[in-house]
Design a protein around this motif. Structure first.
Motif, PDB file in Angstrom:
ATOM      1  N   GLN A 106      43.314  33.173  39.803  1.00 41.38           N
ATOM      2  CA  GLN A 106      41.990  32.660  40.165  1.00 41.38           C
ATOM      3  C   GLN A 106      41.792  32.578  41.681  1.00 41.38           C
ATOM      4  N   GLN A 159      42.200  38.708  48.284  1.00 47.39           N
ATOM      5  CA  GLN A 159      41.583  39.426  49.398  1.00 47.39           C
ATOM      6  C   GLN A 159      42.572  39.602  50.556  1.00 47.39           C
ATOM      7  N   GLN A 167      40.927  33.906  44.673  1.00 49.97           N
ATOM      8  CA  GLN A 167      40.309  35.108  45.238  1.00 49.97           C
ATOM      9  C   GLN A 167      40.633  35.277  46.725  1.00 49.97           C
ATOM     10  N   LYS A 168      40.782  34.185  47.428  1.00 44.19           N
ATOM     11  CA  LYS A 168      41.125  34.252  48.854  1.00 44.19           C
ATOM     12  C   LYS A 168      42.500  34.911  49.029  1.00 44.19           C
TER      13      LYS A 168
END
Length: 186
Positions: free
Chosen positions: A8, A14, A10-11
């Motif tokens: 979960q 990325q 996302q940071k």
């Protein structure tokens, strides 16, 4: 194998994607800076080359490459010594820093493998391959073509070493991520 299965954060995804897929800008900028200093003040680099060369000679690859380069391209030995030394430092620093980031990030253990040992063995064998190519084995371009100005000069050797160091850093971080996310099979 999907390393991001049910992740979960996302940071994190990325950052990891940027780390793996972005061009090795940092090491290229460092290399360009060293080349500029070499062009402008080679005498400054020459003063500090002996200890760097001694450190590099501990690695079998450079123990062969530096004397060979001294015979074929003596004007490039100082430059290659500096480029190689700082490429190694940059690679170790980058792998350690991002590996620590992965190790201390909060991630779930969602990757399932039938045989943990086999998966880790494959990852470690690929890391060993890139490690050996970067630090142990001289590149096989030292025969007839090496007399030319293009093949076998410091720029080609450095470009190949940058590629190998990028691959090594990527494999180290992928393996750390795999180890962190590997879930024991029920």
């Amino acid at each position: 194998m999907d390393l991001f299965l049910d992740l979960q954060n996302q940071k994190f995804i990325q950052r990891y994607d940027r780390y793996i897929s972005s061009p090795p800008l940092g090491v290229v900028l460092l290399s360009v800076l060293i080349v500029l200093v070499w062009l402008l003040r080679a005498d400054l680099l020459e003063k500090f080359t002996p200890p760097l060369r001694t450190a590099l000679n501990l690695l079998p690859k450079f123990n062969y490459e530096l004397p060979w380069l001294g015979q074929e391209h003596p004007d490039q030995v100082i430059l290659y010594t500096w480029l190689s030394f700082f490429l190694i430092l940059f690679t170790v620093f980058k792998a350690a820093l991002f590996g620590s980031y992965i190790a201390f990030s909060r991630l779930g253990r969602e990757v399932i493998a039938k045989n943990h040992g086999e998966v880790l063995l494959k990852s470690l064998s690929i890391i060993s391959l890139f490690f050996a190519l970067l630090f142990l084995f001289p590149l096989p371009i030292y025969n007839t073509g090496a007399k030319s100005r293009v093949v076998g000069n410091v720029y080609i050797l450095t470009a190949i070493n940058i590629y190998l160091s990028t691959m090594l850093c990527g494999m180290v971080s992928a393996t750390i991520l795999l180890i962190k996310r590997l879930k024991p099979r029920d």
